[in-house]
Write a protein that holds these residues in place. Structure first.
Motif, mmCIF file in Angstrom:
data_model
loop_
_atom_site.group_PDB
_atom_site.id
_atom_site.type_symbol
_atom_site.label_atom_id
_atom_site.label_comp_id
_atom_site.label_asym_id
_atom_site.label_seq_id
_atom_site.Cartn_x
_atom_site.Cartn_y
_atom_site.Cartn_z
ATOM 1 N N LYS A 127 0.810 -1.222 0.000
ATOM 2 C CA LYS A 127 0.000 0.000 0.000
ATOM 3 C C LYS A 127 0.840 1.266 0.000
ATOM 4 C CE LYS A 127 -3.713 -2.207 2.667
ATOM 5 N NZ LYS A 127 -4.476 -2.160 3.933
ATOM 6 N N LYS A 128 2.131 1.143 0.225
ATOM 7 C CA LYS A 128 2.979 2.323 0.430
ATOM 8 C C LYS A 128 3.106 3.125 -0.863
ATOM 9 C CE LYS A 128 6.929 3.824 2.994
ATOM 10 N NZ LYS A 128 6.012 4.582 3.825
ATOM 11 N N ARG A 129 2.874 4.455 -0.759
ATOM 12 C CA ARG A 129 2.966 5.345 -1.916
ATOM 13 C C ARG A 129 4.024 6.409 -1.738
ATOM 14 N NH1 ARG A 129 -3.376 6.626 -2.125
ATOM 15 N NH2 ARG A 129 -2.601 7.999 -0.471
ATOM 16 N N SER A 130 4.514 6.595 -0.521
ATOM 17 C CA SER A 130 5.490 7.648 -0.255
ATOM 18 C C SER A 130 6.614 7.106 0.616
ATOM 19 C CB SER A 130 4.804 8.827 0.456
ATOM 20 O OG SER A 130 5.759 9.762 0.911
ATOM 21 N N MET A 131 7.837 7.624 0.380
ATOM 22 C CA MET A 131 8.999 7.227 1.180
ATOM 23 C C MET A 131 9.342 8.291 2.216
ATOM 24 S SD MET A 131 10.138 4.212 0.602
ATOM 25 C CE MET A 131 11.804 4.301 1.260
ATOM 26 N N ILE A 132 8.373 9.141 2.562
ATOM 27 C CA ILE A 132 8.613 10.169 3.577
ATOM 28 C C ILE A 132 8.922 9.497 4.916
ATOM 29 C CG2 ILE A 132 7.588 12.088 4.853
ATOM 30 C CD1 ILE A 132 5.847 12.666 2.433
ATOM 31 N N GLY A 133 10.042 9.882 5.499
ATOM 32 C CA GLY A 133 10.429 9.354 6.802
ATOM 33 C C GLY A 133 11.045 7.975 6.775
ATOM 34 N N MET A 134 11.163 7.354 5.611
ATOM 35 C CA MET A 134 11.732 6.011 5.498
ATOM 36 C C MET A 134 13.151 6.100 4.941
ATOM 37 S SD MET A 134 9.548 3.800 6.609
ATOM 38 C CE MET A 134 10.174 2.274 5.933
ATOM 39 N N SER A 135 14.083 5.410 5.605
ATOM 40 C CA SER A 135 15.479 5.401 5.170
ATOM 41 C C SER A 135 15.655 4.426 4.014
ATOM 42 C CB SER A 135 16.393 5.005 6.331
ATOM 43 O OG SER A 135 17.708 4.806 5.882
ATOM 44 N N THR A 136 15.906 4.982 2.817
ATOM 45 C CA THR A 136 16.148 4.133 1.648
ATOM 46 C C THR A 136 17.418 3.316 1.822
ATOM 47 O OG1 THR A 136 15.102 5.827 0.270
ATOM 48 C CG2 THR A 136 16.381 4.144 -0.866
ATOM 49 N N LYS A 137 18.428 3.926 2.471
ATOM 50 C CA LYS A 137 19.697 3.211 2.683
ATOM 51 C C LYS A 137 19.483 1.985 3.568
ATOM 52 C CE LYS A 137 22.310 6.390 0.626
ATOM 53 N NZ LYS A 137 21.273 7.389 0.339
ATOM 54 N N ALA A 138 18.605 2.111 4.573
ATOM 55 C CA ALA A 138 18.320 0.979 5.450
ATOM 56 C C ALA A 138 17.636 -0.154 4.679
ATOM 57 C CB ALA A 138 17.456 1.413 6.627
ATOM 58 N N VAL A 139 16.724 0.224 3.746
ATOM 59 C CA VAL A 139 16.049 -0.777 2.917
ATOM 60 C C VAL A 139 17.062 -1.488 2.019
ATOM 61 C CG1 VAL A 139 14.296 -1.153 1.144
ATOM 62 C CG2 VAL A 139 13.870 0.481 2.982
ATOM 63 N N LEU A 140 17.954 -0.704 1.400
ATOM 64 C CA LEU A 140 18.982 -1.294 0.538
ATOM 65 C C LEU A 140 19.903 -2.212 1.334
ATOM 66 C CD1 LEU A 140 19.923 1.836 -1.609
ATOM 67 C CD2 LEU A 140 18.796 -0.232 -2.430
ATOM 68 N N TRP A 141 20.257 -1.790 2.567
ATOM 69 C CA TRP A 141 21.147 -2.621 3.379
ATOM 70 C C TRP A 141 20.481 -3.927 3.781
ATOM 71 C CZ3 TRP A 141 25.583 -4.236 4.720
ATOM 72 C CH2 TRP A 141 25.736 -4.987 5.883
ATOM 73 N N ARG A 142 19.202 -3.863 4.163
ATOM 74 C CA ARG A 142 18.504 -5.098 4.526
ATOM 75 C C ARG A 142 18.471 -6.066 3.351
ATOM 76 N NH1 ARG A 142 14.921 -1.802 7.513
ATOM 77 N NH2 ARG A 142 13.475 -1.763 5.760
ATOM 78 N N CYS A 143 18.252 -5.520 2.153
ATOM 79 C CA CYS A 143 18.235 -6.361 0.956
ATOM 80 C C CYS A 143 19.612 -6.985 0.727
ATOM 81 C CB CYS A 143 17.815 -5.529 -0.254
ATOM 82 S SG CYS A 143 17.854 -6.445 -1.813
ATOM 83 N N PHE A 144 20.655 -6.159 0.812
ATOM 84 C CA PHE A 144 22.019 -6.649 0.590
ATOM 85 C C PHE A 144 22.389 -7.718 1.614
ATOM 86 C CE2 PHE A 144 26.510 -6.282 1.847
ATOM 87 C CZ PHE A 144 27.123 -6.675 0.664
ATOM 88 N N SER A 145 22.103 -7.458 2.895
ATOM 89 C CA SER A 145 22.482 -8.398 3.944
ATOM 90 C C SER A 145 21.718 -9.713 3.813
ATOM 91 C CB SER A 145 22.239 -7.781 5.328
ATOM 92 O OG SER A 145 20.880 -7.445 5.491
ATOM 93 N N THR A 146 20.424 -9.653 3.438
ATOM 94 C CA THR A 146 19.630 -10.871 3.289
ATOM 95 C C THR A 146 20.144 -11.718 2.130
ATOM 96 O OG1 THR A 146 17.689 -9.661 4.091
ATOM 97 C CG2 THR A 146 17.293 -11.780 3.054
ATOM 98 N N VAL A 147 20.490 -11.058 1.006
ATOM 99 C CA VAL A 147 21.028 -11.789 -0.147
ATOM 100 C C VAL A 147 22.383 -12.401 0.196
ATOM 101 C CG1 VAL A 147 21.892 -11.541 -2.508
ATOM 102 C CG2 VAL A 147 19.753 -10.439 -1.849
ATOM 103 N N VAL A 148 23.224 -11.656 0.920
ATOM 104 C CA VAL A 148 24.549 -12.161 1.300
ATOM 105 C C VAL A 148 24.422 -13.380 2.202
ATOM 106 C CG1 VAL A 148 26.561 -11.644 2.730
ATOM 107 C CG2 VAL A 148 25.866 -10.049 0.960
ATOM 108 N N ILE A 149 23.524 -13.314 3.177
ATOM 109 C CA ILE A 149 23.328 -14.452 4.081
ATOM 110 C C ILE A 149 22.822 -15.665 3.306
ATOM 111 C CG2 ILE A 149 21.914 -15.311 5.988
ATOM 112 C CD1 ILE A 149 22.123 -12.533 7.241
#
Length: 535
Positions: free
Chosen positions: A313-335
């Protein structure tokens, strides 16, 4: 929601049904006539006569024997006490046939003392292979010097392909005898125990001979030894302990479950992960683990459901850290790649792979990415950010700038240290291990940009709090598992570091009260909803 209530209801029924099934396994109804001293329909224990017994263990390359020819006696316990626990290590001669990828069997006899097993009509025996086939673990070397852990590699190993299964030696043989003087009801013998029972007629009553059992769950991959063509003797540790009827039935069911997994295609290593749950854990802890794991599964599902719903449902990234989202993706793929490189069990690998796919989907949503295909070539397009989202990105970049001064030197230093001092299978293995060590050791630092964005915006209304709550329950459950279950120290510390970050999130939620004029995670505000309803 009604769907969540349905899931919780199904979960409650599942737990109740499992408890009922477990009760039926560990509790066996005794023969009702035994209480009155009547013999009709009852099956009595032969051990109640307290016979003098002897334990003998033989080895042979044949799966069945009829006499004492072509067999070797490796252990003989003449005055065998079924109540006394023992462990003995013996050297077993390895025949040429076994050295050439053949099979060696152990025949365990429990018979009357002073009588050879094949001359004793009241003997019981059980057979177990002492060898199994498995792909050997790839050798690890120092990538800079080329030095291996064993220095010398046998010529025959050089000719074998890495994916070719070879014969391995089971160095442990765990024996049990059911010692309870339990009287069975002959009309309703439990099917699981019945196949291990041997009946004899003594006068007017039927007796069952001692129930001998080999604990196959104790055969772990870590105890396996590669059988080389030059090997003439190998050690075998024979251990014995008494067992109750309830535990015996439970163990039989667990062994059957592991065997079923292997029939469905699970390898020896995959089945070993399941064995470890039962063997390495106390039975009381095992019962606790079942209930904790059941709730963990429930919270995992609810967190997954709410997380998917939030991002869908999310339409806006206001207040959300894009870097944190990218890091979670990177760390999950690495694991996931690390688990794949370590040939981890499918029980762990499949959920990790699904989680990695979900994180990739979140990145697509966070970057407002669309993919258009021009023939066979994909074209990526990124959506534009509004002013509020750009402000969030500024805070996010500022947090990452400060964080990089600490994070990058630590990761590079750790990777360099492991390259010099630790042996790996390949450069790819070193790269994946370096990444995953960085994820475990410093991964929590990438949660800090979101805390910094919350601090700058003085709000936490944009976060998926339902999913956070379920994940928090799972984090505290992981803390319990950290004390109960054997796991790497880095993973144990990772459980506790998440607690600290979540507590900071809770503090920020208390510090920044809800502002009803501020947009929430779906790009809507409470006041806008009231206006829509009034219009």
């Amino acid at each position: 929601s009604s769907f969540t209530s349905l899931v919780v209801g199904v979960f409650a029924v599942y737990v109740a049904h499992t408890c009922w099934v477990m009760y039926g396994i560990v509790y066996t109804r005794p023969c009702p006539a035994a209480a009155d001293g009547a013999a009709g329909g009852c099956v009595w224990p032969y051990l109640a006569r307290r016979p003098k017994l002897q334990l003998s263990v033989y080895t042979t390359t044949r799966s069945s024997i009829g006499a004492e020819s072509n067999i070797d006696l490796v252990l003989n316990v003449e005055d065998f006490d079924i109540e006394s626990k023992f462990e003995r290590t013996v050297n077993v001669s390895v025949p040429k046939k076994t050295r050439n990828n053949g099979t060696l069997y152990a025949f365990v006899f429990l018979h009357h003392a002073g009588i050879l097993p094949w001359h004793d009509g009241k003997q019981v025996h059980i057979v177990s292979p002492l060898t199994t086939y498995m792909v050997p673990k790839p050798e690890e070397i120092n990538l800079l010097t080329g030095e291996s852990a064993t220095q010398q590699i046998e010529a025959e190993k050089q000719t074998n392909a890495l994916d070719e299964p070879v014969s391995h030696w089971r160095s442990r043989l765990t024996l049990n005898v059911m010692v309870e003087d339990f009287v069975f009801d002959g009309s309703s013998l439990p099917a699981d125990v019945h196949r291990y029972m041997k009946m004899v007629q003594l006068g007017k009553t039927v007796h069952y001979l001692p129930i001998l059992f080999i604990d196959q769950l104790s055969n772990r991959v870590k105890d396996l030894m590669v059988i080389n063509r030059s090997t003439t003797e190998l050690p075998l540790t024979v251990s014995y302990d008494k067992i109750s009827l309830g535990k015996l039935r439970f163990w039989i069911h667990m062994q059957d479950a592991v065997y079923s997994l292997q029939q469905f295609g699970f390898s020896e290593k995959d089945a070993d992960e399941v064995k470890g749950i039962f063997v390495d854990t106390n039975l009381y802890f095992l019962a606790l683990t079942f209930f904790v794991a059941a709730f963990h599964l429930l919270f995992d599902f609810l967190a997954f459901k709410n997380d998917i719903s939030f991002w869908k449902k999310k339409r806006s990234m206001i207040g959300m850290s894009t870097k944190a989202v990218l890091w979670r993706c990177f760390s999950t793929v690495v694991i996931f790649l690390f688990l794949l490189d370590e040939q981890t069990s499918l029980l762990v690998l499949i959920p990790a792979g699904v989680g990695a796919l979900i994180e990739l989907w979140k990145v697509k949503k966070a970057l407002k990415m669309t993919i258009r295909w021009q023939g066979l070539r994909p074209k990526f397009q990124f959506g534009a950010y509004n002013d509020s989202e750009k402000k969030t990105e500024e805070y996010d970049a500022q947090a990452m700038k400060y964080l990089s001064y600490l994070l990058y030197p630590l990761c590079i230093g750790g990777a360099g240290y492991s390259l010099l001092n630790v042996k790996y299978k390949s450069w790819y293995s070193w790269l994946i291990n370096s990444f995953v060590n960085g994820v475990y050791a410093f991964g929590f630092l990438f949660m800090l940009p979101q805390l910094f964005v919350n601090y700058k915006m003085k709000s936490v209304a944009h976060l998926p709090w339902k999913a956070f709550t379920y994940k928090a329950f799972n984090t505290f459950i992981d803390d319990i598992f950290a004390f109960i279950i054997t796991m790497p120290t880095s993973h144990r510390l990772a459980c506790f570091r998440d607690d600290v970050v979540f507590l900071v999130y809770l503090y920020q939620r208390w510090l920044y009260p809800v502002d009803k004029s501020r947009v929430n995670e779906y790009g809507e505000s409470y006041e806008e909803k009231l206006k829509k309803k009034s219009s």
